[in-house]
Write an enzyme that holds these catalytic residues in place. Structure first.
Site, PDB file in Angstrom:
ATOM      1  CB  SER A   1      -1.011  -0.008   1.370  1.00 24.84           C
ATOM      2  OG  SER A   1      -0.220  -0.032   2.384  1.00 24.84           O
TER       3      SER A   1
ATOM      4  CG  HIS B   1      -1.127  -5.079   1.823  1.00 21.97           C
ATOM      5  ND1 HIS B   1      -0.304  -5.190   2.966  1.00 21.97           N
ATOM      6  CD2 HIS B   1      -0.829  -3.971   1.257  1.00 21.97           C
ATOM      7  CE1 HIS B   1       0.195  -3.850   3.374  1.00 21.97           C
ATOM      8  NE2 HIS B   1      -0.227  -3.198   2.088  1.00 21.97           N
TER       9      HIS B   1
ATOM     10  CG  HIS C   1       5.580  -9.389   7.598  1.00 17.18           C
ATOM     11  ND1 HIS C   1       6.599  -8.518   7.107  1.00 17.18           N
ATOM     12  CD2 HIS C   1       4.454  -8.471   7.618  1.00 17.18           C
ATOM     13  CE1 HIS C   1       6.263  -7.364   6.789  1.00 17.18           C
ATOM     14  NE2 HIS C   1       5.097  -7.224   7.388  1.00 17.18           N
TER      15      HIS C   1
ATOM     16  NE  ARG D   1       2.421  -4.089  12.277  1.00 11.30           N
ATOM     17  CZ  ARG D   1       2.261  -4.251  10.947  1.00 11.30           C
ATOM     18  NH1 ARG D   1       2.033  -3.112  10.238  1.00 11.30           N
ATOM     19  NH2 ARG D   1       2.755  -5.326  10.090  1.00 11.30           N
TER      20      ARG D   1
ATOM     21  CG  ASP E   1      -3.579  -8.144   8.764  1.00  9.84           C
ATOM     22  OD1 ASP E   1      -3.873  -6.800   9.032  1.00  9.84           O
ATOM     23  OD2 ASP E   1      -2.697  -8.019   7.870  1.00  9.84           O
TER      24      ASP E   1
HETATM   25  N1  CMX Z   1       0.303 -19.953   5.471  1.00  8.62           N
HETATM   26  C1  CMX Z   1       0.580 -20.937   4.643  1.00  8.62           C
HETATM   27  N2  CMX Z   1       1.932 -20.689   3.656  1.00  8.62           N
HETATM   28  C2  CMX Z   1       2.459 -19.586   3.902  1.00  8.62           C
HETATM   29  C3  CMX Z   1       2.312 -18.676   4.889  1.00  8.62           C
HETATM   30  C4  CMX Z   1       1.169 -19.024   5.526  1.00  8.62           C
HETATM   31  N3  CMX Z   1       0.720 -18.075   6.671  1.00  8.62           N
HETATM   32  N4  CMX Z   1       2.925 -17.665   4.824  1.00  8.62           N
HETATM   33  C5  CMX Z   1       4.005 -18.085   3.747  1.00  8.62           C
HETATM   34  N5  CMX Z   1       3.647 -19.154   3.214  1.00  8.62           N
HETATM   35  C6  CMX Z   1       4.222 -19.971   2.169  1.00  8.62           C
HETATM   36  C7  CMX Z   1       4.154 -19.100   0.824  1.00  8.62           C
HETATM   37  O1  CMX Z   1       2.898 -19.100   0.244  1.00  8.62           O
HETATM   38  C8  CMX Z   1       5.273 -19.782   0.095  1.00  8.62           C
HETATM   39  O2  CMX Z   1       4.770 -20.894  -0.549  1.00  8.62           O
HETATM   40  P1  CMX Z   1       5.148 -21.398  -2.053  1.00  8.62           P
HETATM   41  O3  CMX Z   1       6.510 -21.476  -2.147  1.00  8.62           O
HETATM   42  O4  CMX Z   1       4.432 -22.728  -2.125  1.00  8.62           O
HETATM   43  O5  CMX Z   1       4.771 -20.302  -3.021  1.00  8.62           O
HETATM   44  C9  CMX Z   1       6.471 -20.046   0.969  1.00  8.62           C
HETATM   45  O6  CMX Z   1       5.569 -20.207   2.117  1.00  8.62           O
HETATM   46  C10 CMX Z   1       7.338 -18.954   1.299  1.00  8.62           C
HETATM   47  O7  CMX Z   1       6.776 -17.806   1.499  1.00  8.62           O
HETATM   48  P2  CMX Z   1       7.544 -16.592   2.467  1.00  8.62           P
HETATM   49  O8  CMX Z   1       9.016 -16.112   1.503  1.00  8.62           O
HETATM   50  O9  CMX Z   1       7.665 -17.047   3.812  1.00  8.62           O
HETATM   51  O10 CMX Z   1       6.527 -15.341   2.342  1.00  8.62           O
HETATM   52  P3  CMX Z   1       6.176 -14.262   1.544  1.00  8.62           P
HETATM   53  O11 CMX Z   1       7.079 -13.121   1.727  1.00  8.62           O
HETATM   54  O12 CMX Z   1       6.506 -14.679  -0.107  1.00  8.62           O
HETATM   55  O13 CMX Z   1       4.845 -13.767   1.850  1.00  8.62           O
HETATM   56  C11 CMX Z   1       2.920 -13.278   2.919  1.00  8.62           C
HETATM   57  C12 CMX Z   1       4.668 -13.074   2.990  1.00  8.62           C
HETATM   58  C13 CMX Z   1       2.474 -12.287   4.151  1.00  8.62           C
HETATM   59  C14 CMX Z   1       2.228 -12.830   1.843  1.00  8.62           C
HETATM   60  C15 CMX Z   1       2.635 -14.695   3.324  1.00  8.62           C
HETATM   61  O14 CMX Z   1       3.401 -14.907   4.427  1.00  8.62           O
HETATM   62  C16 CMX Z   1       1.346 -14.916   3.621  1.00  8.62           C
HETATM   63  O15 CMX Z   1       0.324 -15.453   2.525  1.00  8.62           O
HETATM   64  N6  CMX Z   1       0.727 -14.944   4.714  1.00  8.62           N
HETATM   65  C17 CMX Z   1      -0.924 -14.981   4.963  1.00  8.62           C
HETATM   66  C18 CMX Z   1      -1.336 -13.756   4.224  1.00  8.62           C
HETATM   67  C19 CMX Z   1      -1.136 -12.370   5.359  1.00  8.62           C
HETATM   68  O16 CMX Z   1      -1.267 -12.570   6.727  1.00  8.62           O
HETATM   69  N7  CMX Z   1      -1.029 -11.457   4.818  1.00  8.62           N
HETATM   70  C20 CMX Z   1      -0.696 -10.166   5.686  1.00  8.62           C
HETATM   71  C21 CMX Z   1       0.633  -9.598   5.821  1.00  8.62           C
HETATM   72  C22 CMX Z   1       0.675  -8.342   6.723  1.00  8.62           C
HETATM   73  C23 CMX Z   1      -0.021  -7.163   5.965  1.00  8.62           C
HETATM   74  O17 CMX Z   1       0.454  -6.746   5.078  1.00  8.62           O
HETATM   75  O18 CMX Z   1      -1.070  -6.774   6.387  1.00  8.62           O
END
Ligand code: CMX
Length: 433
Positions: free
Chosen positions: A241, A271, A318, A327, A373
């Site tokens: 964002s 996000h 994250h 947070r 979140d």
């Molecule tokens: N549940 C299951 N799998 C997860 C996970 C979770 N909470 N977090 C990461 N992973 C997975 C990824 O999907 C990725 O899988 P693939 O290799 O199969 O694609 C793998 O673990 C590696 O990911 P990462 O490097 O640890 O995480 P990223 O930096 O790519 O992504 C984020 C970060 C936040 C998008 C991811 O952790 C996620 O999807 N979390 C759940 C959604 C969430 O809570 N988002 C809010 C973030 C805070 C905000 O911006 O408000």
């Protein structure tokens, strides 16, 4: 010139001189190297912009102008009979780098109250949208519609000098921040309470008045809103964002258009929308298990089932953080102090124990810990705000503070149009030869 604008101008004059000489002497200095993994992997960690308001450390979490959240809770002015910081204080700190006095914050509350009127056409636009329009889509449309009020766009059309961009952006920022709670509360009351709107109470502060207009007058809920709108305000510049607002703003779009773009980015489930997904996940779990007090074994089995069906666990993980999000911990502290016996909050705390080892066990998740979140929805549900499709709007109202402060800084420092380089697959094949 108002008192805040004057301080901002003085600070920015100093920094402009520093940046100019710094670039003259050290402009060629290498500060980063980029790997192919980063090119393919969402540019993680690539240093590419200056963000004055806050900085995120993977282990320690967010610091706003050098202050972490516990320090903000201690040092920012509060309302009498409340211990939580006022977001007005954080806005002042982010814009000037100085901790405000109680009097500064009172002035800012009054100033935002004075600037808070929302144009009628924005209400008309919101009323014309179909009932099933997601609250974040409504927020974005409302912000775009208020662009008719943009001081920047009006002055630009009249031929404003580039030396005055910062001034017009400051005016837009102040006006937009002032109007957001009114617009956001209108969306809530329209979407869930048959358009039964509540007038602002101008004796209240920015967050307290927002809570009031949503229809929640419990002092503890107001207190929560002050804390909530403070801790969600900024998370350095690389998050989606913030970066979107920065990118769109770099084209000299007005603050209204830039912020609306940032809000569209916040509305994605990876996000900001994760806050609604977390509570949806919890409600689904409680319904499936037919209990409001599931055991840790039951929670673990449900989490595993979600993972097996190819879903992420919302509120966990994250892109930068490698520890439980401060947070999250701050909201946990609020719950411990104020509502320790809340059943829904207890579910969140049990998830905090159960989810990280399961995610760690997958062997690929870089951060198994909860993010911001994971906690917010349960606090809102406890106070009766159960309409979870609305949650990201609350996040958005807060996030506006940080990204708009940074837009002011981008304009005052004269940052240019953002334009990184993309590459083709042929280029990639060539470079690895
Ligand atoms: N549940 C299951 N799998 C997860 C996970 C979770 N909470 N977090 C990461 N992973 C997975 C990824 O999907 C990725 O899988 P693939 O290799 O199969 O694609 C793998 O673990 C590696 O990911 P990462 O490097 O640890 O995480 P990223 O930096 O790519 O992504 C984020 C970060 C936040 C998008 C991811 O952790 C996620 O999807 N979390 C759940 C959604 C969430 O809570 N988002 C809010 C973030 C805070 C905000 O911006 O408000």
């Amino acid at each position: 010139m108002d008192r805040l604008k004057k301080i901002f101008k003085e600070k920015s004059d100093e920094l402009k001189v520093e940046v100019k000489s710094l670039l003259k002497e050290h402009g060629g200095k290498k500060v980063d190297e980029v790997t192919l993994r980063q090119v393919f992997g969402g540019m993680r960690g690539v240093k590419s912009m200056v963000w004055t308001a806050s900085n995120l450390d993977a282990e320690e979490g967010i610091r706003f102008r050098g202050y972490n959240i516990p320090q903000l809770r201690e040092k920012l002015p509060t309302r009498s009979n409340d211990n939580e910081p006022l977001p007005e204080g954080l806005f002042w700190l982010m814009l000037t780098g100085e901790l405000p006095e109680a009097d500064d914050v009172r002035w800012l509350s009054d100033e935002w109250e004075r600037r808070g009127a929302v144009p009628q056409h924005t209400y008309d636009l919101l009323d014309s949208l179909p009932d099933n329009t997601h609250p974040m889509a409504q927020l974005s449309a409302a912000i775009v519609s208020m662009e008719s009020e943009s001081v920047f766009s009006a002055r630009y059309a009249e031929g404003m000098s580039k030396h005055d961009y910062w001034d017009a952006t400051y005016e837009d920022t102040m006006n937009l921040v002032a109007k957001l709670p009114r617009v956001a509360a209108y969306i809530y009351r329209k979407s869930f309470y048959g358009n039964d709107q509540i007038n602002p109470d101008n004796r209240l502060d920015w967050a307290g008045n927002f809570a009031h207009q949503l229809g929640y007058d419990d002092p503890k809920f107001r207190s929560l809103m002050r804390l909530y709108l403070t801790i969600h305000a900024d998370h350095e510049g690389g998050n989606a964002s913030a970066h979107t607002t920065h990118l769109v703003g770099s084209t000299l779009s007005s603050a209204y258009l830039a912020l609306a773009s940032g809000m569209n980015s916040l509305a994605g489930p990876l996000h900001g929308l994760a806050n609604q997904e977390v509570i949806k996940f919890i409600f689904e779990m409680l319904e499936e298990l037919c209990t409001d007090d599931p055991s840790k074994e039951q929670i673990a089995a449900f989490v595993q089932k979600k993972l097996d069906s190819g879903k992420v666990i919302p509120g966990y993980g994250h892109a930068v953080l490698r520890q439980p999000d401060p947070r999250f911990m701050t909201q946990k502290g609020f719950a411990e102090r104020n509502i320790p016996d809340s059943k829904i909050v207890n579910v969140v705390w049990n998830l905090f124990e159960v989810v990280p080892p399961i995610l760690e066990g997958l062997g690929k998740v870089k951060n198994p810990w909860p993010n911001v979140d994971a906690h917010s929805g349960a606090l809102l549900v406890h106070f009766g705000l159960k309409e979870y499709t609305y949650y990201t709007v609350l996040f958005g109202v807060s996030r506006a503070l940080g990204v708009l402060v940074s837009l002011c800084w981008s304009r005052v420092l004269g940052f240019p149009l953002e334009r990184p380089k993309s590459v083709t697959m042929d280029w990639v094949r060539e470079v690895i030869k």
